[in-house]
Design a protein around this motif. Structure first.
Motif, PDB file in Angstrom:
ATOM      1  N   MET A 121     -16.124  -3.244   4.187  1.00  7.86           N
ATOM      2  CA  MET A 121     -15.169  -4.346   4.352  1.00  7.86           C
ATOM      3  C   MET A 121     -14.464  -4.698   3.048  1.00  7.86           C
ATOM      4  N   GLU A 122     -15.284  -4.882   2.041  1.00  5.48           N
ATOM      5  CA  GLU A 122     -14.746  -5.265   0.751  1.00  5.48           C
ATOM      6  C   GLU A 122     -13.767  -4.195   0.234  1.00  5.48           C
ATOM      7  N   GLU A 123     -14.186  -2.929   0.402  1.00 10.47           N
ATOM      8  CA  GLU A 123     -13.345  -1.810  -0.022  1.00 10.47           C
ATOM      9  C   GLU A 123     -11.994  -1.854   0.688  1.00 10.47           C
ATOM     10  N   GLN A 124     -12.062  -2.106   2.022  1.00 10.25           N
ATOM     11  CA  GLN A 124     -10.839  -2.159   2.827  1.00 10.25           C
ATOM     12  C   GLN A 124      -9.890  -3.230   2.304  1.00 10.25           C
ATOM     13  N   LEU A 125     -10.483  -4.399   1.999  1.00  7.95           N
ATOM     14  CA  LEU A 125      -9.678  -5.506   1.478  1.00  7.95           C
ATOM     15  C   LEU A 125      -8.993  -5.134   0.172  1.00  7.95           C
ATOM     16  N   LYS A 126      -9.762  -4.477  -0.700  1.00 13.31           N
ATOM     17  CA  LYS A 126      -9.195  -4.105  -2.006  1.00 13.31           C
ATOM     18  C   LYS A 126      -8.071  -3.083  -1.837  1.00 13.31           C
ATOM     19  N   GLU A 127      -8.272  -2.170  -0.892  1.00 12.43           N
ATOM     20  CA  GLU A 127      -7.259  -1.159  -0.571  1.00 12.43           C
ATOM     21  C   GLU A 127      -5.967  -1.844  -0.116  1.00 12.43           C
ATOM     22  N   LEU A 128      -6.174  -2.839   0.767  1.00 16.77           N
ATOM     23  CA  LEU A 128      -5.037  -3.582   1.318  1.00 16.77           C
ATOM     24  C   LEU A 128      -4.264  -4.290   0.207  1.00 16.77           C
ATOM     25  N   LYS A 129      -5.001  -4.895  -0.688  1.00 23.39           N
ATOM     26  CA  LYS A 129      -4.372  -5.603  -1.797  1.00 23.39           C
ATOM     27  C   LYS A 129      -3.538  -4.631  -2.646  1.00 23.39           C
ATOM     28  N   LYS A 130      -4.139  -3.482  -2.930  1.00 23.37           N
ATOM     29  CA  LYS A 130      -3.459  -2.492  -3.765  1.00 23.37           C
ATOM     30  C   LYS A 130      -2.151  -2.057  -3.098  1.00 23.37           C
ATOM     31  N   GLU A 131      -2.279  -1.738  -1.801  1.00 30.14           N
ATOM     32  CA  GLU A 131      -1.111  -1.270  -1.041  1.00 30.14           C
ATOM     33  C   GLU A 131      -0.006  -2.331  -1.060  1.00 30.14           C
ATOM     34  N   ALA A 132      -0.414  -3.590  -0.786  1.00 28.72           N
ATOM     35  CA  ALA A 132       0.575  -4.670  -0.715  1.00 28.72           C
ATOM     36  C   ALA A 132       1.259  -4.871  -2.064  1.00 28.72           C
ATOM     37  N   LEU A 133       0.492  -4.964  -3.131  1.00 30.72           N
ATOM     38  CA  LEU A 133       1.111  -5.225  -4.435  1.00 30.72           C
ATOM     39  C   LEU A 133       2.018  -4.090  -4.875  1.00 30.72           C
ATOM     40  N   GLU A 134       1.606  -2.863  -4.545  1.00 30.79           N
ATOM     41  CA  GLU A 134       2.455  -1.729  -4.921  1.00 30.79           C
ATOM     42  C   GLU A 134       3.791  -1.784  -4.167  1.00 30.79           C
ATOM     43  N   GLU A 135       3.684  -2.096  -2.889  1.00 30.15           N
ATOM     44  CA  GLU A 135       4.907  -2.126  -2.080  1.00 30.15           C
ATOM     45  C   GLU A 135       5.848  -3.234  -2.571  1.00 30.15           C
ATOM     46  N   ILE A 136       5.234  -4.414  -2.829  1.00 29.25           N
ATOM     47  CA  ILE A 136       6.079  -5.548  -3.253  1.00 29.25           C
ATOM     48  C   ILE A 136       6.750  -5.267  -4.595  1.00 29.25           C
ATOM     49  N   ALA A 137       6.081  -4.483  -5.429  1.00 29.72           N
ATOM     50  CA  ALA A 137       6.660  -4.184  -6.739  1.00 29.72           C
ATOM     51  C   ALA A 137       7.935  -3.355  -6.635  1.00 29.72           C
ATOM     52  N   THR A 138       8.080  -2.618  -5.522  1.00 32.49           N
ATOM     53  CA  THR A 138       9.280  -1.770  -5.426  1.00 32.49           C
ATOM     54  C   THR A 138      10.434  -2.466  -4.704  1.00 32.49           C
ATOM     55  N   VAL A 139      10.177  -3.677  -4.198  1.00 30.80           N
ATOM     56  CA  VAL A 139      11.210  -4.383  -3.430  1.00 30.80           C
ATOM     57  C   VAL A 139      12.436  -4.673  -4.289  1.00 30.80           C
ATOM     58  N   SER A 140      13.661  -4.398  -3.734  1.00 33.47           N
ATOM     59  CA  SER A 140      14.843  -4.690  -4.545  1.00 33.47           C
ATOM     60  C   SER A 140      15.874  -5.562  -3.826  1.00 33.47           C
ATOM     61  N   ASP A 141      15.659  -5.852  -2.554  1.00 27.71           N
ATOM     62  CA  ASP A 141      16.582  -6.813  -1.936  1.00 27.71           C
ATOM     63  C   ASP A 141      15.847  -7.707  -0.947  1.00 27.71           C
ATOM     64  N   PHE A 142      16.566  -8.685  -0.453  1.00 30.58           N
ATOM     65  CA  PHE A 142      15.938  -9.717   0.360  1.00 30.58           C
ATOM     66  C   PHE A 142      15.356  -9.164   1.668  1.00 30.58           C
ATOM     67  N   ASN A 143      16.034  -8.182   2.251  1.00 29.04           N
ATOM     68  CA  ASN A 143      15.530  -7.610   3.513  1.00 29.04           C
ATOM     69  C   ASN A 143      14.187  -6.922   3.324  1.00 29.04           C
ATOM     70  N   GLN A 144      14.071  -6.158   2.244  1.00 26.40           N
ATOM     71  CA  GLN A 144      12.802  -5.473   1.960  1.00 26.40           C
ATOM     72  C   GLN A 144      11.699  -6.489   1.688  1.00 26.40           C
ATOM     73  N   LEU A 145      12.075  -7.540   0.994  1.00 26.82           N
ATOM     74  CA  LEU A 145      11.104  -8.584   0.647  1.00 26.82           C
ATOM     75  C   LEU A 145      10.540  -9.233   1.915  1.00 26.82           C
ATOM     76  N   GLU A 146      11.448  -9.558   2.813  1.00 22.05           N
ATOM     77  CA  GLU A 146      11.042 -10.200   4.054  1.00 22.05           C
ATOM     78  C   GLU A 146      10.184  -9.255   4.899  1.00 22.05           C
ATOM     79  N   ALA A 147      10.564  -7.967   4.895  1.00 21.93           N
ATOM     80  CA  ALA A 147       9.787  -6.981   5.661  1.00 21.93           C
ATOM     81  C   ALA A 147       8.358  -6.905   5.115  1.00 21.93           C
TER      82      ALA A 147
END
Ligand code: DAH
Length: 339
Positions: free
Chosen positions: A1-27
């Motif tokens: 469980m804990e591993e899954q959560l950490k994976e999720l966090k990593k995935e989310a932060l990486e994705e958000i770091a590449t966001v460049s416009d409002f539509n991507q951000l909202e998605a």
């Protein structure tokens, strides 16, 4: 469980770091924190966990949620900055950029035809004249050997202003006017507007004619034929042929109708022309009565005349089979731009 959560966090932060416009951000927000988002889904399952695990994983999940929210906020500032930079660029005026050109039109197809007809006849020494569009009965009919009440007048569906004043029904009205100038020889092309009480798919109440008049000593039919040949070759093409067909007009004797061989079937006969020829217009040797009306002695001078329609010859040249000739004057740019 804990591993899954950490994976999720990593995935989310990486994705958000590449966001460049409002539509991507909202998605990205919806994907992780939305009602059906990945982290939301996890938080919902917390209740199913053993009581010993629940507080620790709950805390961890909330912590990750906060981190994602923070990352989203930062990304939001970033996208705003990008957007305003782009806008700033758009608002900049580049003084070196060439200006926008105004759309440029061109001459109306009938004006183009008139200029060309004028050019062709000027090569033979004809000069252009113009006579009034409002004319007296005398110049329009009587001086052309059509006395009052003569049935031949019926062929000109005339607009009457008063019983003695008409809208010029044909350019022949200019013949006697030109003779009255008193200069000989005459070699005129009267290219002007004409009016007739007709309006349907093949007739216009206002149209143009060009009237040739050549008066000199010993003018012959051979010369008339030569002038028409020249015009036909210049205007329709060097391979074209014309013929004269006997006809009757009150103001010429003999009179002809001038035909040109049909360009579609090369004179063999087709649906368009029927017998291989199409009619250009009228012509003939100026009647002695008309010369007299213009103060010219028919014993000494002779001449030929012809009167053809501008719209008509133009359509014959370009094989325009207009469903309605009135299109020419409708001022519809979709039509006019094609010429
Ligand atoms: N004016 C005549 C018409 O409008 C055409 C015409 C016929 C003109 C014979 C002429 C001519 O000069 O000789 O129908």
């Amino acid at each position: 469980m804990e591993e899954q959560l950490k994976e999720l966090k990593k995935e989310a932060l990486e994705e958000i770091a590449t966001v460049s416009d409002f539509n991507q951000l909202e998605a990205a927000r919806i994907k992780y924190l939305g009602r059906k988002g990945k982290l939301t889904a996890f938080l919902r399952t917390l209740g199913n966990l053993p009581a010993s695990e629940r507080p620790r994983l709950g805390r961890l999940a909330n912590q990750i949620k906060e981190e994602i929210e923070k990352a989203l906020q930062e990304a939001s500032l970033k996208t705003q900055k990008i957007a305003s930079e782009l806008k700033g660029k758009k608002d900049l005026i580049d003084v070196t950029q060439p200006g926008l050109r105004e759309p440029l039109g061109h001459l109306h197809l009938v004006t183009q035809a008139i200029f060309e007809i004028e050019r062709i006849f000027s090569q033979l020494g004809f000069y252009r004249v113009r006579y009034p569009e409002v004319e007296t009965d005398w110049y329009a009919f009587e001086s052309l050997n059509m006395p009052p009440n003569h049935p031949a007048r019926d062929e000109w569906e005339t607009f009457f202003i008063t019983p003695q004043i008409v809208l010029t029904p044909h350019t022949s009205s200019g013949q006697v006017r030109e003779m009255e100038k008193g200069k000989l020889p005459i070699k005129m092309i009267n290219l002007s507007k004409c009016y007739r009480r007709q309006s349907d798919v093949s007739h216009l109440p206002m149209f143009h004619q060009f009237e040739g008049l050549y008066i000199d000593k010993k003018v012959s039919i051979t010369q008339l034929k030569g002038v028409f040949d020249y015009f036909a070759h210049e205007f329709f093409g060097p391979e074209r042929k014309i013929r004269l067909r006997p006809f009757h007009f009150r103001f010429t004797e003999p009179s002809f109708e001038v035909d040109i061989d049909c360009s579609l079937c090369k004179g063999r006969g087709c649906r368009f022309c029927k017998a291989g020829w199409v009619e250009l217009g009228g012509a003939g040797m100026v009647h002695p009565e008309v010369l007299r009306a213009g103060g010219i002695n028919p014993e000494e001078y002779s001449g030929f005349a012809f009167g053809w329609g501008v719209e008509r010859v133009y359509m014959m040249r370009s094989h325009l089979k207009l469903p309605d000739i009135r299109l020419i004057y409708k001022n519809d740019l979709r039509f006019l731009k094609q010429f």
